[in-house]
Design an enzyme around this catalytic site. Structure first.
Site, PDB file in Angstrom:
ATOM      1  N   ASP A   1      -1.964   3.471   2.652  1.00 13.23           N
ATOM      2  CA  ASP A   1      -2.172   3.485   1.213  1.00 13.23           C
ATOM      3  C   ASP A   1      -3.606   3.897   0.846  1.00 13.23           C
ATOM      4  O   ASP A   1      -4.416   4.225   1.714  1.00 13.23           O
ATOM      5  CB  ASP A   1      -1.829   2.090   0.668  1.00 13.23           C
ATOM      6  CG  ASP A   1      -1.130   2.147  -0.678  1.00 13.23           C
ATOM      7  OD1 ASP A   1      -1.255   3.153  -1.393  1.00 13.23           O
ATOM      8  OD2 ASP A   1      -0.442   1.149  -1.022  1.00 13.23           O
TER       9      ASP A   1
ATOM     10  N   ASP B   1       3.492   4.799  -7.988  1.00 14.34           N
ATOM     11  CA  ASP B   1       4.702   4.064  -7.632  1.00 14.34           C
ATOM     12  C   ASP B   1       5.879   4.378  -8.547  1.00 14.34           C
ATOM     13  O   ASP B   1       5.717   4.608  -9.750  1.00 14.34           O
ATOM     14  CB  ASP B   1       4.428   2.556  -7.690  1.00 14.34           C
ATOM     15  CG  ASP B   1       3.563   2.085  -6.540  1.00 14.34           C
ATOM     16  OD1 ASP B   1       3.194   2.918  -5.688  1.00 14.34           O
ATOM     17  OD2 ASP B   1       3.246   0.886  -6.496  1.00 14.34           O
TER      18      ASP B   1
END
Length: 411
Positions: free
Chosen positions: A158, A213
């Site tokens: 990430d 997301d």
């Protein structure tokens, strides 16, 4: 004296040759060939966030096999953020949370492997993960050795808490660290697309996220209190223009984990899954398998649609036309075939009357073409799993709001 000089010369030559040989053998960058088709599997984040434990992993692995999902191609189980403790140990190693994983992470990895599946973990390029656990910044080679020792198969990496570092350098460092550690691990760059990973990611990773997301809705933006947004699946499909040319075998545009089975209607789940297959996106389920409805399982294991996603040509689809709110998306397939998806973006039912001869296909990025005046194609409806005539006649049908019709054209 001459003998001594000769001995020294031979020794130096041997050492130099050895060093050069080692240099030639040590190739940095990703392990190649690990994702020649888009990866398929399951990730914990969309449903469980950091509320994960070994019971969940084992039950998910069991159901993945017993439900037929593994047979359909889903083979990665990836634990997202929250699998570790908040601090490293005295040696600087990551510590799998002993409360969540009392048997130890290696035992969980071995259990997943015993089912014929593959295992993945999450970390972050920054000082801390997005949920506040230890990040990998400054520990790249140490963490890579840790993952190799656990024998994981997939790393999702990430991009939170990364002030002061550049994406390309950070991801390249971790890619090299995985290579040096020696275990082939699929490297998933979760960089959100802010630094255009498609422009530099091919030698670094096997796939890269192109957006923030996902959110379980058709076409919405969900604004979080912390001043960031999650996106409906069609927002993500439309978010990046002109990047399909960067995607292909072993270097995929990743449209994020799927929300099939998470709060949307069955119709919207169908459209979501169809578009991910048309985009040649990784198919990473994000629902709770233990509560999965039969309709959800049927969507996720539709072999016809999965074949579109996993087609060996590996080309991402594109939008051909729009008429009265119905979009036509096309994807070239191997052996001269095409996948065609009609998508109703509106809130009303629509009728389709598509004249093939007036809508030739030209793929500007990869050069594929279909001229329906010259070539006749047989049509197969991939959701109904039945033949639907040929391109000699217009394709007609009814399509309700947010639904899709997906066809395969076979020359």
């Amino acid at each position: 004296m001459k003998k001594l000089l000769l001995t020294l010369l031979l020794s130096a030559t041997t050492i130099l040759g050895f060093a050069q040989g080692n240099t030639r053998k040590q190739e940095f960058g990703k392990f190649k060939g690990l994702a020649m088709t888009p990866p398929m599997g399951w990730n914990s984040w969309n449903t469980f966030a950091t509320n994960i434990d070994e019971k969940l992993v084992k039950e998910t692995a069991d159901i993945m096999v017993s439900s037929g999902m593994a047979a359909a191609g889903y083979n990665y189980i990836v634990l997202d953020d929250g699998w570790m403790t908040k601090e490293r140990d005295e040696n600087g190693d990551l510590i799998p949370d002993p409360v969540k994983f009392p048997s130890g992470m290696k035992a969980i990895v071995d259990y997943v492997h015993s089912k014929g599946l593959k295992f993945g973990l999450y970390n972050c390029a920054g000082t801390h993960t997005c949920a506040g656990y230890p990040g990998t910044r400054g520990y790249e080679y140490q963490d890579a050795r840790f993952y190799a020792k656990l024998e994981i198969d997939f790393l999702k990496y990430d991009w939170c808490n990364t002030a002061g570092i550049t994406a390309k350098e950070a991801y390249t460092t971790m890619s090299n660290a995985l290579k040096v550690a020696g275990r082939p691990i699929v490297f998933s760059l979760c960089e959100w697309g802010d630094n255009q990973p498609w422009e530099w990611g091919e030698p670094v990773g096997n796939l890269w996220r192109i957006s923030g997301d996902i959110y379980p809705c058709f076409d919405c933006e969900f604004k979080h209190p912390e001043n960031w947004s999650s996106w409906g699946f069609m927002k993500i499909v439309e978010m990046r223009k002109d990047i399909r040319k960067y995607s292909g075998p072993d270097h995929w545009n990743d449209f994020d984990m799927m929300e099939v089975g998470n709060e949307m209607t069955t119709i919207e789940d169908r459209s979501h899954f169809a578009m991910w297959c048309m985009m040649a996106s990784p198919l990473i389920a994000g629902n709770d398998f233990r509560k999965m409805e039969p309709e959800t399982l049927a969507i996720l294991t539709n072999k016809n649609l999965i074949a579109v996603d996993q087609d060996k040509l590996g080309i991402q689809g594109f939008k051909l036309t729009v008429e009265d709110g119905v979009e036509v998306w096309v994807k070239p397939l191997s052996d001269g075939a095409w996948a065609i998806t009609f998508l109703n973006r509106t809130e009303l039912p629509k009728k389709i009357n598509f004249d093939w001869k007036k809508n030739p296909i030209k793929d500007a990025d990869f050069g594929y073409e279909a001229d329906f005046n010259k070539t006749i194609f047989k049509i197969k409806d991939l959701w109904k799993n039945k033949e639907a005539g040929t391109t000699k006649k217009n394709f007609t049908g009814d399509i309700i709001a947010h639904d899709v019709i997906t066809l395969k054209l076979i020359p």
